[in-house]
Design a protein around this motif. Structure first.
Motif, short mmCIF file in Angstrom:
data_model
loop_
_atom_site.label_atom_id
_atom_site.label_comp_id
_atom_site.label_asym_id
_atom_site.label_seq_id
_atom_site.Cartn_x
_atom_site.Cartn_y
_atom_site.Cartn_z
N PHE A 101 0.82 -1.20 0.00
CA PHE A 101 0.00 0.00 0.00
C PHE A 101 0.86 1.26 0.00
O PHE A 101 0.52 2.25 -0.65
N ASN A 102 1.99 1.21 0.71
CA ASN A 102 2.83 2.40 0.85
C ASN A 102 3.73 2.67 -0.36
O ASN A 102 4.46 3.66 -0.37
N LYS A 103 3.66 1.82 -1.37
CA LYS A 103 4.46 2.07 -2.58
C LYS A 103 3.97 3.31 -3.33
O LYS A 103 4.73 3.95 -4.04
N ASN A 104 2.68 3.63 -3.18
CA ASN A 104 2.12 4.84 -3.78
C ASN A 104 2.03 5.90 -2.69
O ASN A 104 0.98 6.04 -2.04
N GLU A 105 3.09 6.64 -2.48
CA GLU A 105 3.17 7.55 -1.34
C GLU A 105 2.12 8.66 -1.42
O GLU A 105 1.53 9.03 -0.40
N ALA A 106 1.88 9.17 -2.63
CA ALA A 106 0.90 10.25 -2.77
C ALA A 106 -0.50 9.77 -2.37
O ALA A 106 -1.25 10.49 -1.69
N LYS A 107 -0.84 8.54 -2.76
CA LYS A 107 -2.15 8.01 -2.41
C LYS A 107 -2.26 7.73 -0.91
O LYS A 107 -3.31 7.93 -0.30
N VAL A 108 -1.17 7.26 -0.33
CA VAL A 108 -1.17 7.02 1.12
C VAL A 108 -1.40 8.33 1.87
O VAL A 108 -2.19 8.39 2.82
N ASP A 109 -0.72 9.39 1.44
CA ASP A 109 -0.90 10.70 2.08
C ASP A 109 -2.34 11.17 1.96
O ASP A 109 -2.92 11.70 2.90
N TRP A 110 -2.91 10.97 0.76
CA TRP A 110 -4.30 11.37 0.53
C TRP A 110 -5.25 10.56 1.43
O TRP A 110 -6.18 11.11 2.02
N HIS A 111 -5.03 9.27 1.54
CA HIS A 111 -5.84 8.39 2.38
C HIS A 111 -5.77 8.84 3.83
O HIS A 111 -6.79 8.95 4.53
#
Length: 458
Positions: A15-25
């Protein structure tokens, strides 16, 4: 654990491979948490409400048998058919038989985490029954072949662009469209025919009232009402912990539920069902599926107080940055990490360790479940039963040996400082899970003990 299922730590890495999406989540869920805080601040008696809700549920847990019998008797008197299911398989088979007797091959379903727990959709589809999820978030993830990632906001893991692409593929909306109003209208038009043509509708149960034999379903979209009121057969799926003793207690829980979940004063629709309308069948399927076992565990019975508001998910720093799918369980987050091991210790042994034990979950729980304490207790049970990872057992024994001996402790500290200073590559590598997410600290020149001794001498 199923060999095809990643444990929480490995799934979180994905899940953390997409850092921008993690931040958004993370930011999106924290926004919901702050809405909850603002809503709570407007209710001066909030803590008294929490205490009342907790004590009512204590009464329910201590008198479950009598209240279930009372609920059944009153529901039957109202013309409702009651079914009892020991586990998920029985729950699914009962619902399938009701649909078969109705001569239907299709069913419209509103939100129900119990049916996710029992894998109802998969079972019915395998047996030739088409299931349409009418909750917008549930319909989105159903289109994508995914389970919900959150118990209140099933599609919270998806961006507007991903939802737009999903609707373009399945509903024929304009490619690249991301306007929420446009996409919601497309879903509304798509579902309208479903409501008008389905003979069987299924809803969950938020609260079941022993005193009256009725139940309440809380939604924000009105889809449960549309399905249930237009269908010839209404099925309600209910975990037995949903009981409350009297109708007057609803006032406590309805004030707590929506504020804790989304920061609203109350859900848009709080629908009361007490009897079938003329010509309609109404069925309630009351499910155990491990709840009796959890009720019999003194350290964990309080988890059955849960009203599925998801406040603990929204505040949890681990859930917010690891995503719902990393929990490989129908109910994710802190509360799911307590409930899942009760169903299968071996498969879910990793989940109680997916927590910082910061206590934020317990602080926001509207029914005062001691969530972080139960997570800690589950860790002890799992390690004692031999379900914890062997590496953790070895590491904990080694740490205990070092911490028990002042001499070994000081020696280990000295070696550690030396390694960090002269051979950092020994710990700064991909084999060190701590290093993969953080920078290692600069080694201090001396330990606190040495500093303290030298200071006294000076």
């Amino acid at each position: 654990m199923n060999s095809l299922t990643l444990d929480h730590a490995d799934a979180a890495v994905e899940f953390n491979k997409n850092e921008a999406k993690v931040d958004w989540h993370d930011e999106t869920l924290w926004f919901v948490r702050t809405k909850r805080d603002r809503a709570v601040a407007l209710v001066p008696e909030w803590e008294q409400l929490r205490e009342a809700a907790s004590q009512i549920k204590n009464h329910v847990l201590s008198n479950m048998h009598d209240l279930l019998v009372q609920f059944e008797q009153n529901a039957i008197r109202n013309g409702i058919t009651i079914h009892w299911a020991a586990d998920g398989d029985e729950h699914n088979a009962i619902i399938h038989e009701i649909i078969r007797k109705a001569g239907a091959t299709q069913m419209v379903k509103s939100k129900s985490m119990l049916t996710e727990e029992c894998h109802l959709n998969k079972y019915l589809t395998k047996n030739g029954i088409e299931v349409i999820d009418s909750d917008l978030g549930e319909r989105i993830v159903q289109f994508r072949g995914e389970p919900p990632s959150h118990i209140v906001m099933p599609a919270i893991h998806l961006t507007k662009a991903e939802v737009g692409e999903t609707f373009h593929k399945h509903l024929g909306t304009e490619k690249g469209a991301t306007d929420p109003q446009y996409l919601t209208e497309a879903a509304r038009q798509h579902l309208r025919d479903t409501f008008l043509t389905r003979k069987v509708a299924l809803t969950g149960v938020n609260f079941a009232i022993a005193e009256t034999g009725g139940f309440v379903v809380c939604t924000n979209e009105g889809n449960a009402d549309m399905g249930a009121h237009l269908a010839d057969v209404h099925i309600a799926a209910m975990g037995f912990e949903k009981l409350i003793p009297r109708a007057e207690h609803l006032g406590v829980y309805l004030r707590l539920l929506a504020r804790s979940a989304t920061g609203q004063p109350i859900t848009t629709f709080s629908s009361h069902f007490h009897r079938p309308r003329p010509g309609q069948e109404m069925h309630i399927v009351i499910v155990d599926n491990g709840r009796s076992r959890q009720l019999g565990r003194p350290d964990f019975r309080n988890s059955l107080k849960c009203i599925r508001c998801a406040a603990c998910l929204n505040t949890c720093p681990v859930y917010r940055r690891s995503g719902g799918f990393s929990y490989h369980s129908a109910v994710a987050g802190p509360i799911g990490s307590i409930l899942a091991p009760n169903l299968d210790m071996k498969q879910n042994a990793d989940l109680p360790f997916a927590s910082t034990l910061c206590g934020s979950c317990s602080n926001v729980c509207p029914v005062k479940i001691d969530i972080h304490e139960q997570l800690y207790k589950w860790r002890q049970v799992l390690m004692k039963e031999g379900y914890g990872p062997g590496s953790k057992t070895v590491a904990m024994k080694a740490m205990a040996t070092v911490l028990e001996s002042p001499r070994l402790y000081r020696m280990a500290g000295k070696v550690g400082r030396g390694v960090l200073k002269f051979a950092p590559a020994t710990v700064e590598n991909r084999f060190n899970p701590w290093y993969t997410q953080r920078e290692m600290p600069e080694p201090p020149a001396e330990s606190f003990h040495d500093w303290y001794v030298n200071r006294k001498k000076a």
